[in-house]
Structure formats: structure tokens, C-alpha cells
Design a protein around this motif. Structure first.
Motif, PDB file in Angstrom:
ATOM      1  N   LYS A  55       0.837  -1.201   0.000  1.00 39.76           N
ATOM      2  CA  LYS A  55       0.000   0.000   0.000  1.00 39.76           C
ATOM      3  C   LYS A  55       0.873   1.253   0.000  1.00 39.76           C
ATOM      4  N   GLY A  56       0.543   2.171  -0.897  1.00 40.72           N
ATOM      5  CA  GLY A  56       1.270   3.423  -0.973  1.00 40.72           C
ATOM      6  C   GLY A  56       2.585   3.343  -1.704  1.00 40.72           C
ATOM      7  N   THR A  57       2.896   2.183  -2.275  1.00 41.82           N
ATOM      8  CA  THR A  57       4.143   2.029  -3.028  1.00 41.82           C
ATOM      9  C   THR A  57       3.846   2.002  -4.517  1.00 41.82           C
ATOM     10  N   GLY A  58       4.884   2.112  -5.325  1.00 47.50           N
ATOM     11  CA  GLY A  58       4.725   2.034  -6.773  1.00 47.50           C
ATOM     12  C   GLY A  58       4.417   0.646  -7.272  1.00 47.50           C
ATOM     13  N   MET A  59       4.389  -0.342  -6.371  1.00 49.44           N
ATOM     14  CA  MET A  59       4.105  -1.721  -6.764  1.00 49.44           C
ATOM     15  C   MET A  59       2.621  -2.066  -6.659  1.00 49.44           C
ATOM     16  N   PRO A  83       5.505  -4.863 -19.143  1.00 50.15           N
ATOM     17  CA  PRO A  83       4.823  -3.741 -19.780  1.00 50.15           C
ATOM     18  C   PRO A  83       5.334  -3.349 -21.166  1.00 50.15           C
ATOM     19  N   ASN A  84       6.306  -4.077 -21.709  1.00 54.79           N
ATOM     20  CA  ASN A  84       6.678  -3.882 -23.110  1.00 54.79           C
ATOM     21  C   ASN A  84       6.048  -4.951 -23.998  1.00 54.79           C
ATOM     22  N   GLU A  85       5.001  -5.597 -23.482  1.00 53.28           N
ATOM     23  CA  GLU A  85       4.248  -6.605 -24.228  1.00 53.28           C
ATOM     24  C   GLU A  85       2.789  -6.157 -24.282  1.00 53.28           C
ATOM     25  N   PRO A  86       2.463  -5.191 -25.157  1.00 54.70           N
ATOM     26  CA  PRO A  86       1.184  -4.484 -25.055  1.00 54.70           C
ATOM     27  C   PRO A  86      -0.057  -5.311 -25.323  1.00 54.70           C
ATOM     28  N   ALA A  87       0.010  -6.354 -26.147  1.00 55.22           N
ATOM     29  CA  ALA A  87      -1.212  -7.129 -26.410  1.00 55.22           C
ATOM     30  C   ALA A  87      -1.759  -7.724 -25.122  1.00 55.22           C
ATOM     31  N   GLY A  88      -0.892  -8.092 -24.187  1.00 56.18           N
ATOM     32  CA  GLY A  88      -1.341  -8.689 -22.939  1.00 56.18           C
ATOM     33  C   GLY A  88      -2.134  -7.718 -22.085  1.00 56.18           C
ATOM     34  N   TYR A  89      -1.566  -6.521 -21.848  1.00 56.53           N
ATOM     35  CA  TYR A  89      -2.299  -5.614 -20.962  1.00 56.53           C
ATOM     36  C   TYR A  89      -3.479  -4.954 -21.659  1.00 56.53           C
ATOM     37  N   PRO A 110      -5.007  -5.453 -14.885  1.00 56.00           N
ATOM     38  CA  PRO A 110      -4.460  -5.102 -16.205  1.00 56.00           C
ATOM     39  C   PRO A 110      -2.980  -4.718 -16.181  1.00 56.00           C
ATOM     40  N   PHE A 111      -2.539  -4.085 -15.082  1.00 52.50           N
ATOM     41  CA  PHE A 111      -1.186  -3.544 -15.023  1.00 52.50           C
ATOM     42  C   PHE A 111      -0.431  -4.169 -13.858  1.00 52.50           C
ATOM     43  N   GLY A 112      -0.110  -5.456 -14.016  1.00 50.89           N
ATOM     44  CA  GLY A 112       0.452  -6.225 -12.911  1.00 50.89           C
ATOM     45  C   GLY A 112       1.745  -5.652 -12.368  1.00 50.89           C
ATOM     46  N   ASN A 113       2.701  -5.396 -13.234  1.00 49.77           N
ATOM     47  CA  ASN A 113       3.971  -4.794 -12.831  1.00 49.77           C
ATOM     48  C   ASN A 113       3.837  -3.286 -13.000  1.00 49.77           C
ATOM     49  N   ALA A 114       3.146  -2.636 -12.062  1.00 49.77           N
ATOM     50  CA  ALA A 114       2.824  -1.216 -12.213  1.00 49.77           C
ATOM     51  C   ALA A 114       4.074  -0.360 -12.352  1.00 49.77           C
ATOM     52  N   SER A 115       5.124  -0.680 -11.625  1.00 47.70           N
ATOM     53  CA  SER A 115       6.332   0.152 -11.691  1.00 47.70           C
ATOM     54  C   SER A 115       7.028   0.008 -13.043  1.00 47.70           C
ATOM     55  N   GLY A 116       6.825  -1.113 -13.725  1.00 50.47           N
ATOM     56  CA  GLY A 116       7.436  -1.312 -15.040  1.00 50.47           C
ATOM     57  C   GLY A 116       6.863  -0.403 -16.107  1.00 50.47           C
ATOM     58  N   PHE A 117       5.676   0.179 -15.842  1.00 49.90           N
ATOM     59  CA  PHE A 117       5.078   1.115 -16.791  1.00 49.90           C
ATOM     60  C   PHE A 117       5.643   2.524 -16.654  1.00 49.90           C
ATOM     61  N   THR A 118       6.480   2.766 -15.658  1.00 54.33           N
ATOM     62  CA  THR A 118       6.993   4.110 -15.423  1.00 54.33           C
ATOM     63  C   THR A 118       8.309   4.387 -16.143  1.00 54.33           C
ATOM     64  N   HIS A 119       8.822   3.431 -16.906  1.00 50.95           N
ATOM     65  CA  HIS A 119      10.086   3.628 -17.606  1.00 50.95           C
ATOM     66  C   HIS A 119      10.145   2.678 -18.800  1.00 50.95           C
ATOM     67  N   ASP A 148      10.968  -4.943 -16.778  1.00 55.61           N
ATOM     68  CA  ASP A 148      11.425  -5.111 -15.397  1.00 55.61           C
ATOM     69  C   ASP A 148      10.787  -4.135 -14.424  1.00 55.61           C
ATOM     70  N   VAL A 149      10.823  -4.499 -13.163  1.00 55.57           N
ATOM     71  CA  VAL A 149      10.485  -3.574 -12.084  1.00 55.57           C
ATOM     72  C   VAL A 149      11.424  -2.369 -12.175  1.00 55.57           C
ATOM     73  N   SER A 150      10.908  -1.180 -11.919  1.00 52.77           N
ATOM     74  CA  SER A 150      11.680   0.043 -12.066  1.00 52.77           C
ATOM     75  C   SER A 150      12.936   0.038 -11.193  1.00 52.77           C
ATOM     76  N   PRO A 151      14.067   0.523 -11.734  1.00 53.38           N
ATOM     77  CA  PRO A 151      15.270   0.632 -10.913  1.00 53.38           C
ATOM     78  C   PRO A 151      15.117   1.637  -9.781  1.00 53.38           C
ATOM     79  N   LEU A 152      14.136   2.557  -9.887  1.00 56.99           N
ATOM     80  CA  LEU A 152      13.885   3.470  -8.777  1.00 56.99           C
ATOM     81  C   LEU A 152      13.264   2.749  -7.590  1.00 56.99           C
TER      82      LEU A 152
END
Length: 376
Positions: A55-59, A83-89, A110-119, A148-152
Motif C-alpha cells: 500500500k502506498g508504493t509504486g508496486m 509492460p513492453n508486451e502491449p497485447a497482454g495488458y 491489467p497492469f500487474g507490474n505497475a512500476s514497469g510502466f513508469t520507464h 522489469d520492475v523500475s530501478p527506482l
């Protein structure tokens, strides 16, 4: 002379500041979550319900739930593992915006790896967003992210990633791959915590059949394929035959027992769900591709892949029609529908009926934008 040098230095500083401003604008825009407009009957929960530390995290990410009027089983759909596989999401988004459950329950992330969409994926030169025009003339955009999960969120990575609990050793960067993190660890890395939360959802909600929606390059052997755990092979075989009758070829691949951390293995071993991974062919991920822009992602047409196809180097049919995103999303939805139908035939007590899922032919002929809801 000094004045001229000073003016040149100031000009260079101004240009550098402009570049930084432009880059920061795009960076901040990637952090804005894509909107989803659920069809009637859906409620929205958060994945952190299954692991409060998220909760409250980018994940943390949204879970869309719809229950039908008749009792049955539960279908779980995960998009955006990569998140670089757009047909899935996008297939998952179309489910949320069109599905009407008549029996059982549907749960969609829809956006399982939420942090992966930030980069974006480093060194891939991918587009930041994909844009779709709706029937009313409005536009919807979706981010094109990273595997991947964001390096941040998760840095540094180890030299070697040791999967828990199998002890299997992988490249250190795989520690940021959600689809190597299962069964997860509530006290582990961000990726392992995310994997644990998804496993907890499957267990607590007693999910009957589960889907992980993916894409891969056309030269990858397991593509346009259903990857099935052994307890779902009979269901997958029946679905593949039904799809073939519709003119949709989907090869059937067994989940390797010794390759650990993947959804189709760990979901099946560690929960009561019958899991399937669906893989469609995406040239914008491949090693043979040319310029990686929005056109390539949408059309899937690349001259290097045409040449590779003529040499027999691909694992899917490929011609001047390319591998359009409309076709890939339609293939994902058709395969999911066939698997749900086959599962419901074999396990009638836990059967699920979902109406309103766009058909393969409809997505091909009308396009993705026709099935996206307007936020107006």
C-alpha cells in the motif's frame, strides 16, 4: 575572446537545460497511470489487500472484480507482467471495459507490474505511449513500458539471482522480473513481494483458472502458444482444437517442471488454480527489428522479419500483413475465451460464463479503439 567563449558556454548550458526539461517532462508523464473505464458491474480493489506492505508504493495496482448472478468458479487474468508486451495488458483492459459475467466471478489486474510502466527498457529506443482513436473521435493512450520492475524501486541488482525456494540461479537482472519471482516472499525484494501478493490473491479467492498474458519475438520458439501446467493440459488441448476450427493456430507447450519462478509453474504448484500463459508474437520485441516506433508496435511489419520469414527462421507465419496489434489482442482474447469454455466443460461445478468479450474477427475488423470506452 573571453566574451565569445562565455556566450558559447551559456548557450551550451541553455541547450542542456532544455534537453533536461524535455526529458524530465517525458519521465514525469510516464509516472501517470493509464486510466481504465470499467464496464457496469465491476468494482475496484487494490492488490495491497493481499499484502498490506504494498500500500502506498509504486508496486500496488488495481484489481477489477465482477460477479455474475449465478454461482460458479473464479477466473483471474493478469496483464502487464511485462509492460513492453502491449497485447497482454490491452487484452486485459478490453476485458474490464466490455465483459459481462453471467456465471461465476472475473478478477482482472491489467497492469500487474505497475512500476514497469513508469520507464522504458534501457537501450531499446521504444516509444513511450501508444495512441488509439475511439469511435466518438476521442483518443486513449497507454504507456509502453519495460520488462522489469523500475530501478527506482529496486536497485542495485545482484550479480546472481537465487530463486526462492528452489535455489535455482539466474542472471542478476532476473531479480527484477515478476515472472521469475513466484511464489514470492512477503519479506523479500519488491518483485518477490509483488509475486507473493498475486499468489495470495489466487489462494484466498480460491481462483479456479488463471491467465498470465504475454508477448514474445517471432523468432522465439514458444510464441502464438498456450503454456499449460500439467493439470491443465487436457483443457488446453481442447481449447487449441476449438481455436483451430476458427482458423486460429495456437501451439500447446507444457510448463517445464525444472524452470522455476514462472507463473504457469508456481501458480499451478502452489495454489488450486489451473494456470495458463498465453504468448503472442510481437516484432517490436525482437532482435531483428528496425526502428522501434509506434508504427512497428501497431503494425508489426518490419522488412527484416519479412526476410527472416523467407529464410524460414521464424516460428510463426509472417508476410506483408505483419503482426498487427489488433490481431495479437484478438488472439489473446480468443484464446482466453476458448480456455474458459473448455475449463467450464471439464469442471462444471467451477465453470464460468463471460459474455461481451470481443471476438477475434471483431477486433481484427473494427480495431482496438472500437472496444475502448470513452472517458467523456
Amino acid at each position: 575572446m573571453m566574451g565569445k567563449e562565455r556566450r558559447s558556454a551559456l548557450l551550451m548550458l541553455a541547450l542542456a537545460a532544455a534537453v533536461c526539461l524535455w526529458a524530465s517532462r517525458d519521465f514525469l508523464a510516464m509516472r501517470e497511470r493509464d486510466r481504465v473505464f470499467p464496464a457496469p458491474g465491476f468494482r475496484v480493489e487494490m492488490l495491497s489487500s493481499y499484502l498490506p506492505d504494498l500500500k502506498g508504493t509504486g508496486m500496488d495496482t488495481e484489481v477489477y472484480v465482477q460477479e455474475g448472478p449465478e454461482k460458479g468458479g473464479t477466473v483471474f487474468v493478469l496483464g502487464g507482467t511485462h509492460p513492453n508486451e502491449p497485447a497482454g495488458y490491452l487484452a486485459a483492459v478490453l476485458l474490464v471495459e466490455n465483459a459481462k459475467v453471467r456465471r461465476g466471478r472475473l478478477m482482472v489486474v491489467p497492469f500487474g507490474n505497475a512500476s514497469g510502466f513508469t520507464h522504458n527498457q534501457p537501450q531499446e529506443a521504444s516509444p513511450n505511449r501508444l495512441t488509439f482513436q475511439l469511435d466518438d473521435g476521442s483518443m486513449r493512450t497507454f504507456r509502453y513500458g519495460s520488462r522489469d520492475v523500475s530501478p527506482l524501486v529496486m536497485w542495485p541488482v545482484p550479480d546472481v539471482y537465487v530463486h526462492k525456494p528452489s535455489g535455482q540461479s539466474l542472471s542478476g537482472n532476473e531479480s527484477r522480473n515478476l515472472n521469475r519471482s513466484y511464489p514470492g516472499d512477503p519479506d523479500g525484494s519488491p518483485a518477490e513481494r509483488l509475486g507473493f501478493a498475486i499468489m495470495e490473491l489466487l489462494r484466498r479467492e480460491e481462483v479456479s483458472v488463471a491467465f498470465d498474458l504475454h508477448e514474445a519475438s517471432p523468432e522465439y520458439p514458444v510464441v502464438d502458444a498456450i503454456v499449460a501446467h500439467e493439470k491443465g493440459m487436457e483443457v488446453a488441448a481442447a481449447a487449441a482444437m476449438d481455436l483451430k476450427l476458427e482458423g486460429i493456430e495456437m501451439r500447446l507447450e507444457p510448463s517445464p517442471k525444472n524452470l522455476r519462478g514462472l507463473s504457469h509453474r508456481e501458480w499451478g504448484d502452489g495454489t488450486g488454480a489451473v494456470p495458463f500463459l498465453i504468448e503472442t508474437a510481437n516484432p517490436s520485441q525482437g532482435r531483428l527489428r528496425g526502428r522501434t516506433d509506434e508504427r512497428l508496435v501497431k503494425t508489426g511489419l518490419d522488412k527484416a522479419y519479412l526476410k527472416a520469414s523467407s529464410l524460414g527462421r521464424l516460428f510463426v507465419p509472417y508476410d506483408q500483413g505483419g503482426k498487427p496489434l489488433d490481431e495479437r489482442v484478438g488472439r489473446q482474447l480468443a484464446t482466453l475465451s476458448a480456455l474458459v469454455s473448455a475449463f467450464s466443460m471439464f469442471d462444471q461445478d467451477r465453470g464460468v460464463e463471460i459474455r461481451g468479450i470481443p471476438s477475434y474477427q471483431d477486433v481484427m475488423s473494427r480495431g482496438i479503439g472500437h472496444f475502448l470506452r470513452s472517458g467523456r
